[in-house]
Design an enzyme around this catalytic site. Structure first.
Site, PDB file in Angstrom:
ATOM      1  N   CYS A 144       0.841  -1.197   0.000  1.00 54.16           N
ATOM      2  CA  CYS A 144       0.000   0.000   0.000  1.00 54.16           C
ATOM      3  C   CYS A 144       0.875   1.246   0.000  1.00 54.16           C
ATOM      4  O   CYS A 144       1.914   1.275   0.663  1.00 54.16           O
ATOM      5  CB  CYS A 144      -0.879  -0.040   1.243  1.00 54.16           C
ATOM      6  N   CYS A 176      -8.979 -13.910  19.293  1.00 57.94           N
ATOM      7  CA  CYS A 176      -8.286 -12.995  18.392  1.00 57.94           C
ATOM      8  C   CYS A 176      -6.914 -12.624  18.938  1.00 57.94           C
ATOM      9  O   CYS A 176      -6.214 -11.795  18.358  1.00 57.94           O
ATOM     10  CB  CYS A 176      -9.118 -11.737  18.150  1.00 57.94           C
ATOM     11  N   GLN A 235     -17.651  -9.166  13.278  1.00 60.01           N
ATOM     12  CA  GLN A 235     -16.371  -9.471  12.633  1.00 60.01           C
ATOM     13  C   GLN A 235     -16.149  -8.552  11.429  1.00 60.01           C
ATOM     14  O   GLN A 235     -17.044  -8.359  10.613  1.00 60.01           O
ATOM     15  CB  GLN A 235     -16.345 -10.932  12.170  1.00 60.01           C
ATOM     16  N   CYS A 262      -5.977   3.298   0.728  1.00 58.89           N
ATOM     17  CA  CYS A 262      -5.908   2.119   1.600  1.00 58.89           C
ATOM     18  C   CYS A 262      -6.458   0.903   0.855  1.00 58.89           C
ATOM     19  O   CYS A 262      -7.577   0.953   0.323  1.00 58.89           O
ATOM     20  CB  CYS A 262      -6.721   2.377   2.874  1.00 58.89           C
ATOM     21  N   CYS A 264       1.523   4.867   7.743  1.00 57.51           N
ATOM     22  CA  CYS A 264       0.316   4.495   8.482  1.00 57.51           C
ATOM     23  C   CYS A 264       0.610   3.385   9.472  1.00 57.51           C
ATOM     24  O   CYS A 264       1.410   2.487   9.207  1.00 57.51           O
ATOM     25  CB  CYS A 264      -0.762   4.050   7.489  1.00 57.51           C
TER      26      CYS A 264
END
Length: 455
Positions: free
Chosen positions: A72, A410, A288, A160, A78
């Site tokens: 990207c 997660c 999610q 993005c 970022c």
């Protein structure tokens, strides 16, 4: 002699989950955040610890051999992604190795089934939370993500590649609108200013889009003009805007929350469909962020559960009830517990929407609510936040003594910590599978099946 604030150069030897890098300089072990194995970096020396020195990466001097992709254009500036320059297969191998290292470090014997790739790698996010600010002090208004390693500076992210194209178009329209009005962003130091955040959600199955502008109460938003400015450009979106909201937040903390919420246009939810079930998703509900990945994640949970006909299931940390409702058609009864009142309300609405009469939802802290459960579960599914299960709660949960547990996590670090407690209490780990819900980032989901061992 290595001193604080010295600039040093070294190669990155290892990166542990999620992004804990290690290297060596003049016989000293160096630890730092971020980086990719094989990179040569310049770093600033921080505090000295007993066995290592802390440092902060300043520059990447040489790429890692793993970095074969362009990635990207915002990657270096970022703070959102870490693996943009890796081929996706290499990213999966890296995440897999990091997870397996955690299990090995704690001596947990597992039957590992591998890592499943995300069905899509680019444009997969169905929710983005953007921040208003500036790219440099007193610079022009920016709207995007935090600069890597910085608290105040914001990077405009018009290219993005992990978000839907509609998100970028909406971001651009709204940023230009407020730039023309010369509206000030909220300054976290002084707590003065108006514009705070922009949150966009989009349902993959229906294309429905929900826009939420978050401001302080220090100025007035011209609601009609704001909505008109967006809607007259709505023809350029692939999806359909079904709601535009204005959230007023005067909290001193830098989080998205509502002191007051106003519906400026349409409604305050989108409808998503997963595995044949519909879900109303409201502004502050957890869902999610990778819809196609979530379908696969929940399918793995169902596969791990096996035959649940005529069985009772607890779904702890149930959110808006996705897992509970996906299991309900196959089970005798499902009970979900969630602390966020709005999520519980949505879970109940969704159960009604899906004509499920064998699932119920309770609002409260799992630690306290498990004391109120009278049913004896055959299976308990746990999907806690990143911090894992509260230590007092985990013992109460295990005391239910079900045949099986399924733990969805997660955060493999807290997962491994919690699994050790289950093993100590007589449960054995039957299966572990990884699911990459978050391509290009350091994060990965793990699904673990446990069964009651011999007494």
């Amino acid at each position: 002699m290595v001193r604080k604030n010295d600039l040093i150069e070294f190669n990155i030897d290892k990166v542990a989950f999620p992004d804990k890098g290690e290297g060596e300089y003049e016989g000293h072990k160096i630890k730092f955040k971020g980086g990719i194995e094989g990179q040569k970096v310049e770093a600033k020396v921080g505090r000295k610890r007993k066995d290592y020195i802390e440092a902060k990466i300043i520059n990447v001097l040489e790429k890692s051999p793993l970095e074969t992709e362009t990635g990207c254009p915002h990657f270096r500036a970022c703070g959102g992604c870490a693996h943009q320059t890796l081929a996706y297969e290499d990213e999966l191998k890296l995440k897999e190795k990091q997870v397996l290292d955690l299990f090995a470090k704690d001596g947990l014997d597992i039957n590992y089934l591998g890592i499943e790739r995300s069905p899509i790698v680019q444009g997969y996010r169905n929710k983005m939370e953007y921040t208003f600010g500036d790219e440099e002090k007193e610079g022009p208004l920016a709207l995007g993500l935090h600069s890597k390693g910085k608290f105040y500076e914001i990077v405009n992210v018009r290219h993005c590649n992990i978000v839907d194209a509609d998100f970028t178009n909406i971001l651009t329209i709204i940023l230009k609108y407020f730039q023309q009005l010369n509206m000030p962003h909220y300054k976290k130091k002084t707590h003065e200013g108006f514009l705070r955040h922009l949150v966009i959600r989009k349902a993959l199955s229906t294309g429905e889009i929900l826009i939420n502008i978050i401001t302080s109460s220090q100025r007035q938003l011209d609601s009609d003009d704001f909505v008109s400015n967006i809607m007259k450009k709505s023809g350029m979106f692939k999806g359909k805007i079904v709601g535009i909201l204005h959230t007023i937040n005067d909290s001193l903390s830098d989080v998205v929350k509502a002191d007051r919420l106003e519906i400026l246009y349409g409604r305050d939810y989108i409808v998503e469909e997963i595995l044949g079930l519909k879900f109303n998703i409201s502004p502050f509900s957890f869902f999610q962020t990778n819809t196609l990945g979530a379908e696969r994640l929940y399918s793995i949970v169902r596969e791990f559960a096996g035959d649940v006909d005529d069985k009772i299931i607890f779904d702890l940390y149930s959110g808006i009830g996705a897992i509970a409702q996906i299991m309900a058609p196959m089970a005798k009864k499902v009970i979900g517990i969630e602390i966020v009142e709005e999520a519980v309300s949505k879970a109940r609405e969704n159960a009604e929407l899906n004509n499920l009469n064998n699932v119920e939802f309770m609002c409260g802290d799992v630690l306290k609510m498990v004391d109120e459960l009278e049913d004896k579960p055959d299976l308990i599914i746990i999907d806690p936040p990143r911090e894992g299960i509260q230590p007092k709660a985990i013992r109460k949960i295990i005391d239910f003594n079900p045949e099986k547990f399924i733990y969805v996590s997660c955060n493999p670090v807290t997962l491994v910590r919690d699994l050790k407690v289950f093993v100590e209490r007589g449960y054995k780990i039957d299966k572990v599978q990884c699911m990459d819900q978050f391509p290009r980032t350091v994060h990965v989901e793990c699904i673990v099946l446990m069964s009651r061992g011999e007494k």
